[in-house]
Design an enzyme around this catalytic site. Structure first.
Site, mmCIF file in Angstrom:
data_model
loop_
_atom_site.group_PDB
_atom_site.id
_atom_site.type_symbol
_atom_site.label_atom_id
_atom_site.label_comp_id
_atom_site.label_asym_id
_atom_site.label_seq_id
_atom_site.Cartn_x
_atom_site.Cartn_y
_atom_site.Cartn_z
ATOM 1 N N LYS A 99 57.073 24.644 29.584
ATOM 2 C CA LYS A 99 57.380 23.337 28.996
ATOM 3 C C LYS A 99 56.889 23.260 27.557
ATOM 4 O O LYS A 99 57.468 22.559 26.735
ATOM 5 C CB LYS A 99 56.786 22.220 29.858
ATOM 6 C CG LYS A 99 57.539 22.101 31.190
ATOM 7 C CD LYS A 99 56.874 21.229 32.221
ATOM 8 C CE LYS A 99 57.770 21.111 33.450
ATOM 9 N NZ LYS A 99 57.137 21.083 34.721
ATOM 10 N N VAL A 158 52.318 26.217 38.193
ATOM 11 C CA VAL A 158 52.057 26.488 39.613
ATOM 12 C C VAL A 158 52.099 27.976 39.965
ATOM 13 O O VAL A 158 51.727 28.364 41.064
ATOM 14 C CB VAL A 158 53.004 25.717 40.564
ATOM 15 C CG1 VAL A 158 52.730 24.231 40.533
ATOM 16 C CG2 VAL A 158 54.451 26.007 40.242
ATOM 17 N N SER A 188 55.375 25.854 34.744
ATOM 18 C CA SER A 188 55.299 24.687 33.856
ATOM 19 C C SER A 188 54.817 24.983 32.440
ATOM 20 O O SER A 188 54.996 24.153 31.554
ATOM 21 C CB SER A 188 54.354 23.657 34.463
ATOM 22 O OG SER A 188 55.091 22.623 35.026
ATOM 23 N N TYR A 221 66.407 24.905 32.754
ATOM 24 C CA TYR A 221 65.026 24.548 33.117
ATOM 25 C C TYR A 221 64.425 25.589 34.071
ATOM 26 O O TYR A 221 63.297 26.062 33.876
ATOM 27 C CB TYR A 221 65.022 23.145 33.752
ATOM 28 C CG TYR A 221 63.710 22.753 34.368
ATOM 29 C CD1 TYR A 221 62.683 22.242 33.582
ATOM 30 C CD2 TYR A 221 63.475 22.898 35.734
ATOM 31 C CE1 TYR A 221 61.467 21.887 34.142
ATOM 32 C CE2 TYR A 221 62.265 22.558 36.299
ATOM 33 C CZ TYR A 221 61.264 22.048 35.504
ATOM 34 O OH TYR A 221 60.048 21.721 36.058
ATOM 35 N N TYR A 254 48.562 18.399 34.683
ATOM 36 C CA TYR A 254 49.069 17.523 35.748
ATOM 37 C C TYR A 254 48.255 16.227 35.762
ATOM 38 O O TYR A 254 47.769 15.788 34.730
ATOM 39 C CB TYR A 254 49.042 18.248 37.103
ATOM 40 C CG TYR A 254 49.813 19.538 37.085
ATOM 41 C CD1 TYR A 254 51.182 19.542 36.817
ATOM 42 C CD2 TYR A 254 49.185 20.755 37.308
ATOM 43 C CE1 TYR A 254 51.900 20.732 36.796
ATOM 44 C CE2 TYR A 254 49.907 21.942 37.285
ATOM 45 C CZ TYR A 254 51.250 21.924 37.026
ATOM 46 O OH TYR A 254 51.956 23.085 36.998
#
Ligand code: GLU
Length: 303
Positions: free
Chosen positions: A65, A256, A62, A186, A238
Protein backbone atom coordinates in the site's frame (compact mmCIF):
# COMPACT_ATOMS: atom_id res chain seq x y z
CA UNK A 1 26.90 -1.91 18.94
CA UNK A 2 24.34 -2.15 16.13
CA UNK A 3 25.21 -5.80 15.62
CA UNK A 4 24.89 -6.63 19.30
CA UNK A 5 21.51 -4.88 19.65
CA UNK A 6 20.25 -6.58 16.50
CA UNK A 7 21.26 -10.02 17.75
CA UNK A 8 19.73 -9.41 21.19
CA UNK A 9 16.53 -8.20 19.54
CA UNK A 10 16.47 -11.32 17.39
CA UNK A 11 16.80 -13.57 20.45
CA UNK A 12 13.92 -11.73 22.14
CA UNK A 13 11.84 -12.01 18.99
CA UNK A 14 12.51 -15.74 18.75
CA UNK A 15 10.89 -16.26 22.15
CA UNK A 16 7.72 -14.56 20.91
CA UNK A 17 6.98 -16.42 17.69
CA UNK A 18 5.22 -19.23 19.57
CA UNK A 19 2.55 -16.81 20.79
CA UNK A 20 1.47 -15.72 17.31
CA UNK A 21 -0.34 -17.43 14.45
CA UNK A 22 0.24 -17.29 10.70
CA UNK A 23 -2.51 -15.75 8.56
CA UNK A 24 -5.01 -18.33 7.38
CA UNK A 25 -7.62 -16.21 5.59
CA UNK A 26 -6.23 -17.65 2.36
CA UNK A 27 -4.76 -21.19 2.21
CA UNK A 28 -1.48 -20.13 0.62
CA UNK A 29 -0.44 -17.88 3.53
CA UNK A 30 -1.36 -20.63 5.98
CA UNK A 31 1.61 -22.60 4.65
CA UNK A 32 4.14 -20.21 6.26
CA UNK A 33 6.28 -21.48 9.14
CA UNK A 34 5.44 -19.48 12.26
CA UNK A 35 8.96 -19.99 13.64
CA UNK A 36 10.57 -18.13 10.76
CA UNK A 37 12.15 -14.84 11.70
CA UNK A 38 14.48 -12.31 10.13
CA UNK A 39 15.50 -8.72 10.75
CA UNK A 40 17.68 -6.51 8.58
CA UNK A 41 18.96 -2.96 9.04
CA UNK A 42 20.21 -0.90 6.09
CA UNK A 43 22.13 2.22 7.10
CA UNK A 44 22.90 5.47 5.32
CA UNK A 45 26.58 4.46 5.17
CA UNK A 46 25.77 1.50 2.97
CA UNK A 47 25.98 -1.08 5.73
CA UNK A 48 23.49 -3.90 5.83
CA UNK A 49 23.37 -6.01 8.97
CA UNK A 50 20.98 -8.81 9.62
CA UNK A 51 19.94 -11.73 11.79
CA UNK A 52 17.85 -14.74 10.82
CA UNK A 53 16.04 -15.24 7.54
CA UNK A 54 16.59 -12.00 5.67
CA UNK A 55 16.79 -13.47 2.18
CA UNK A 56 13.68 -15.62 2.49
CA UNK A 57 10.92 -14.49 0.12
CA UNK A 58 7.39 -13.78 1.32
CA UNK A 59 4.53 -11.68 -0.01
CA UNK A 60 4.51 -8.01 0.77
CA UNK A 61 0.71 -7.88 1.32
CA UNK A 62 -0.36 -4.60 2.91
CA UNK A 63 3.11 -3.07 2.75
CA UNK A 64 2.47 -2.73 -0.98
CA UNK A 65 0.00 0.00 0.00
CA UNK A 66 2.88 2.38 0.58
CA UNK A 67 4.33 1.64 -2.87
CA UNK A 68 0.98 2.21 -4.59
CA UNK A 69 0.40 5.32 -2.50
CA UNK A 70 3.83 6.72 -3.39
CA UNK A 71 3.34 6.07 -7.11
CA UNK A 72 -0.08 7.77 -6.98
CA UNK A 73 1.36 10.79 -5.17
CA UNK A 74 4.15 11.11 -7.73
CA UNK A 75 1.82 10.71 -10.71
CA UNK A 76 -1.24 12.64 -9.51
CA UNK A 77 -0.11 14.87 -6.63
CA UNK A 78 -1.63 14.91 -3.14
CA UNK A 79 -4.68 17.06 -3.97
CA UNK A 80 -6.04 14.59 -6.49
CA UNK A 81 -5.11 11.56 -4.36
CA UNK A 82 -6.81 12.93 -1.24
CA UNK A 83 -9.98 13.82 -3.16
CA UNK A 84 -11.13 10.22 -2.77
CA UNK A 85 -9.27 8.96 0.29
CA UNK A 86 -8.78 10.48 3.74
CA UNK A 87 -5.76 10.79 6.03
CA UNK A 88 -7.14 9.75 9.41
CA UNK A 89 -6.64 6.50 11.31
CA UNK A 90 -9.79 4.42 11.28
CA UNK A 91 -9.69 2.43 14.50
CA UNK A 92 -11.28 -0.41 12.54
CA UNK A 93 -9.90 -3.61 11.04
CA UNK A 94 -8.01 -3.31 7.73
CA UNK A 95 -10.84 -4.92 5.78
CA UNK A 96 -13.74 -3.23 7.53
CA UNK A 97 -16.85 -2.26 5.60
CA UNK A 98 -18.65 -0.81 8.55
CA UNK A 99 -18.24 2.91 8.01
CA UNK A 100 -18.17 2.79 4.20
CA UNK A 101 -21.92 2.44 4.09
CA UNK A 102 -22.54 5.77 5.83
CA UNK A 103 -23.44 8.91 3.86
CA UNK A 104 -20.04 10.63 4.05
CA UNK A 105 -17.87 7.58 3.78
CA UNK A 106 -14.55 8.50 2.18
CA UNK A 107 -12.17 5.62 2.96
CA UNK A 108 -10.21 6.61 6.05
CA UNK A 109 -6.68 6.44 4.69
CA UNK A 110 -4.57 4.74 1.99
CA UNK A 111 -3.39 2.01 4.41
CA UNK A 112 -6.75 0.29 4.92
CA UNK A 113 -8.01 -1.94 2.12
CA UNK A 114 -10.72 0.49 1.02
CA UNK A 115 -8.25 3.36 0.71
CA UNK A 116 -5.67 1.23 -1.07
CA UNK A 117 -8.32 0.10 -3.54
CA UNK A 118 -9.16 3.72 -4.34
CA UNK A 119 -5.45 4.26 -5.03
CA UNK A 120 -5.35 1.13 -7.21
CA UNK A 121 -8.43 2.40 -9.05
CA UNK A 122 -6.47 5.51 -9.98
CA UNK A 123 -3.31 3.60 -10.84
CA UNK A 124 -4.73 0.82 -12.95
CA UNK A 125 -5.66 3.43 -15.53
CA UNK A 126 -2.21 5.03 -15.44
CA UNK A 127 0.23 2.14 -15.41
CA UNK A 128 0.57 -1.59 -15.88
CA UNK A 129 1.37 -4.08 -13.16
CA UNK A 130 4.75 -4.58 -14.85
CA UNK A 131 5.42 -0.86 -14.26
CA UNK A 132 4.56 -1.39 -10.60
CA UNK A 133 6.94 -4.35 -10.29
CA UNK A 134 9.62 -2.06 -11.73
CA UNK A 135 8.90 0.64 -9.12
CA UNK A 136 9.06 -1.98 -6.37
CA UNK A 137 12.38 -3.31 -7.68
CA UNK A 138 13.88 0.15 -7.98
CA UNK A 139 12.74 1.40 -4.57
CA UNK A 140 13.61 -1.83 -2.74
CA UNK A 141 16.96 -2.16 -4.57
CA UNK A 142 15.91 -5.72 -5.34
CA UNK A 143 15.84 -6.86 -8.98
CA UNK A 144 14.41 -10.21 -8.03
CA UNK A 145 11.02 -9.01 -6.87
CA UNK A 146 8.29 -10.89 -8.74
CA UNK A 147 4.60 -11.61 -8.36
CA UNK A 148 3.96 -14.80 -6.40
CA UNK A 149 1.35 -16.45 -8.63
CA UNK A 150 0.31 -19.02 -6.01
CA UNK A 151 -0.53 -16.35 -3.45
CA UNK A 152 -2.21 -14.29 -6.19
CA UNK A 153 -4.42 -17.24 -7.19
CA UNK A 154 -5.22 -18.09 -3.58
CA UNK A 155 -6.28 -14.51 -2.87
CA UNK A 156 -8.32 -14.20 -6.08
CA UNK A 157 -10.19 -17.38 -5.13
CA UNK A 158 -11.07 -15.95 -1.70
CA UNK A 159 -11.92 -12.38 -2.55
CA UNK A 160 -15.54 -11.95 -1.44
CA UNK A 161 -14.87 -9.38 1.23
CA UNK A 162 -12.46 -7.26 -0.78
CA UNK A 163 -14.80 -7.54 -3.76
CA UNK A 164 -17.67 -6.28 -1.58
CA UNK A 165 -15.55 -3.29 -0.49
CA UNK A 166 -14.55 -2.47 -4.06
CA UNK A 167 -18.08 -2.65 -5.46
CA UNK A 168 -19.38 -0.50 -2.60
CA UNK A 169 -16.68 2.07 -3.37
CA UNK A 170 -17.60 1.94 -7.05
CA UNK A 171 -21.28 2.48 -6.27
CA UNK A 172 -20.33 5.64 -4.39
CA UNK A 173 -18.00 6.98 -7.07
CA UNK A 174 -14.72 6.52 -5.18
CA UNK A 175 -13.60 3.97 -7.74
CA UNK A 176 -14.38 4.96 -11.31
CA UNK A 177 -12.10 2.44 -13.04
CA UNK A 178 -13.30 -1.07 -13.88
CA UNK A 179 -13.82 -2.81 -10.53
CA UNK A 180 -12.42 -6.21 -11.48
CA UNK A 181 -9.37 -4.58 -13.04
CA UNK A 182 -8.87 -2.54 -9.86
CA UNK A 183 -9.14 -5.67 -7.70
CA UNK A 184 -6.69 -7.60 -9.85
CA UNK A 185 -4.23 -4.72 -9.62
CA UNK A 186 -4.66 -4.59 -5.85
CA UNK A 187 -4.15 -8.33 -5.40
CA UNK A 188 -1.13 -8.34 -7.71
CA UNK A 189 0.45 -5.64 -5.56
CA UNK A 190 -0.22 -7.66 -2.38
CA UNK A 191 1.47 -10.65 -4.06
CA UNK A 192 4.84 -8.98 -4.69
CA UNK A 193 7.50 -11.27 -3.33
CA UNK A 194 10.07 -9.46 -1.15
CA UNK A 195 12.59 -10.13 1.62
CA UNK A 196 13.35 -8.44 4.95
CA UNK A 197 16.36 -6.97 3.17
CA UNK A 198 14.27 -5.44 0.37
CA UNK A 199 12.03 -3.83 2.99
CA UNK A 200 15.06 -2.46 4.87
CA UNK A 201 16.29 -0.93 1.60
CA UNK A 202 12.94 0.73 0.91
CA UNK A 203 12.90 1.95 4.53
CA UNK A 204 16.31 3.51 4.00
CA UNK A 205 15.16 5.38 0.86
CA UNK A 206 12.19 6.71 2.86
CA UNK A 207 14.58 7.62 5.69
CA UNK A 208 16.84 9.54 3.30
CA UNK A 209 14.19 11.77 1.79
CA UNK A 210 13.82 9.63 -1.31
CA UNK A 211 17.52 9.51 -2.16
CA UNK A 212 19.54 6.30 -2.44
CA UNK A 213 22.52 7.18 -0.22
CA UNK A 214 24.83 4.80 -2.11
CA UNK A 215 24.33 6.36 -5.54
CA UNK A 216 22.70 9.70 -4.68
CA UNK A 217 19.94 8.84 -7.16
CA UNK A 218 16.69 10.64 -6.41
CA UNK A 219 14.09 7.86 -6.37
CA UNK A 220 11.18 9.70 -4.76
CA UNK A 221 10.24 13.35 -4.36
CA UNK A 222 10.68 14.78 -0.81
CA UNK A 223 6.99 15.73 -0.69
CA UNK A 224 5.98 12.12 -1.42
CA UNK A 225 8.30 10.80 1.27
CA UNK A 226 6.96 13.25 3.84
CA UNK A 227 3.36 12.25 3.18
CA UNK A 228 4.07 8.50 3.03
CA UNK A 229 6.07 8.54 6.28
CA UNK A 230 3.38 10.57 8.05
CA UNK A 231 0.57 8.24 7.01
CA UNK A 232 2.69 5.23 7.97
CA UNK A 233 3.25 6.74 11.40
CA UNK A 234 -0.43 7.35 12.08
CA UNK A 235 -2.06 4.48 10.18
CA UNK A 236 0.56 1.86 9.27
CA UNK A 237 0.03 -0.78 11.94
CA UNK A 238 -3.66 -1.62 11.51
CA UNK A 239 -5.72 -0.70 14.55
CA UNK A 240 -2.62 -1.14 16.71
CA UNK A 241 -1.03 2.02 15.24
CA UNK A 242 -1.52 4.17 18.34
CA UNK A 243 0.08 1.73 20.78
CA UNK A 244 2.88 1.01 18.33
CA UNK A 245 3.57 4.75 17.88
CA UNK A 246 3.86 5.08 21.63
CA UNK A 247 6.08 2.05 22.16
CA UNK A 248 8.28 2.15 19.04
CA UNK A 249 7.78 5.65 17.66
CA UNK A 250 8.85 5.01 14.05
CA UNK A 251 6.86 5.30 10.79
CA UNK A 252 6.14 1.65 9.97
CA UNK A 253 3.88 -0.53 7.89
CA UNK A 254 3.06 -4.18 8.38
CA UNK A 255 1.49 -6.85 6.20
CA UNK A 256 -0.26 -10.12 6.97
CA UNK A 257 2.54 -11.97 5.18
CA UNK A 258 4.62 -11.17 8.29
CA UNK A 259 6.60 -8.23 6.96
CA UNK A 260 7.20 -4.90 8.68
CA UNK A 261 9.07 -1.91 7.28
CA UNK A 262 10.30 0.85 9.61
CA UNK A 263 11.89 4.18 8.87
CA UNK A 264 14.48 5.91 11.06
CA UNK A 265 14.72 9.42 9.68
CA UNK A 266 18.10 10.25 8.20
CA UNK A 267 19.80 7.07 9.31
CA UNK A 268 18.31 3.68 8.56
CA UNK A 269 15.61 1.40 7.24
CA UNK A 270 14.55 -1.73 9.12
CA UNK A 271 12.95 -4.74 7.43
CA UNK A 272 11.36 -7.65 9.25
CA UNK A 273 10.00 -11.05 8.35
CA UNK A 274 8.07 -12.89 11.03
CA UNK A 275 4.85 -14.57 9.86
CA UNK A 276 3.50 -15.34 13.36
CA UNK A 277 0.97 -12.53 13.81
CA UNK A 278 -0.71 -11.02 16.86
CA UNK A 279 -4.48 -10.53 17.04
CA UNK A 280 -4.27 -7.22 15.18
CA UNK A 281 -2.41 -8.80 12.25
CA UNK A 282 1.09 -7.48 13.05
CA UNK A 283 4.16 -9.71 13.28
CA UNK A 284 4.30 -10.51 16.99
CA UNK A 285 8.06 -11.04 17.08
CA UNK A 286 8.54 -8.10 14.72
CA UNK A 287 6.95 -5.71 17.17
CA UNK A 288 9.00 -7.15 20.01
CA UNK A 289 12.22 -6.69 18.04
CA UNK A 290 11.37 -3.15 16.92
CA UNK A 291 10.52 -2.12 20.44
CA UNK A 292 13.83 -3.48 21.68
CA UNK A 293 15.85 -1.86 18.88
CA UNK A 294 14.07 1.47 19.28
CA UNK A 295 14.67 1.52 23.03
CA UNK A 296 18.29 0.41 22.94
CA UNK A 297 19.31 2.73 20.12
CA UNK A 298 17.10 5.58 21.25
CA UNK A 299 15.22 5.80 17.98
CA UNK A 300 11.75 6.90 19.10
CA UNK A 301 10.86 10.02 17.12
CA UNK A 302 9.73 11.80 20.27
CA UNK A 303 12.05 10.02 22.66
N1 GLU B 1 -4.12 -9.22 0.68
C1 GLU B 1 -4.61 -8.83 1.95
C2 GLU B 1 -6.01 -8.33 1.86
O1 GLU B 1 -6.26 -7.41 1.16
C3 GLU B 1 -3.70 -7.81 2.54
C4 GLU B 1 -4.02 -7.65 3.95
C5 GLU B 1 -2.91 -7.10 4.77
O2 GLU B 1 -1.74 -7.41 4.60
O3 GLU B 1 -3.32 -6.34 5.64
O4 GLU B 1 -6.90 -8.83 2.47
Amino acid sequence: MLNRVLNEAFEKGKEKTQYGAVATYIPELGKADKNDLGVCIATQYGMCISAGQCEKRFTIQSISKIISFAVALEKLGPDKVFERVGMEPSGDAFNSLMKLEKADSTPHNPMVNAGAMVICGYLCELCTIEDMVEYARRWCLDDEIYIDEDVFASEMANLSRNRAIAYLLHSKGYITADVEKTLEFYVNMCSLSVTAKSLANLGLILACNGVDPKTNDVLLQPQTVKIVNTIMFTCGMYDGAGEFALKVGLPSKSGVGGGIISVVKGTMGIGIYGPALDVKGNSIAGIEMLQYISEKLNLHMFG
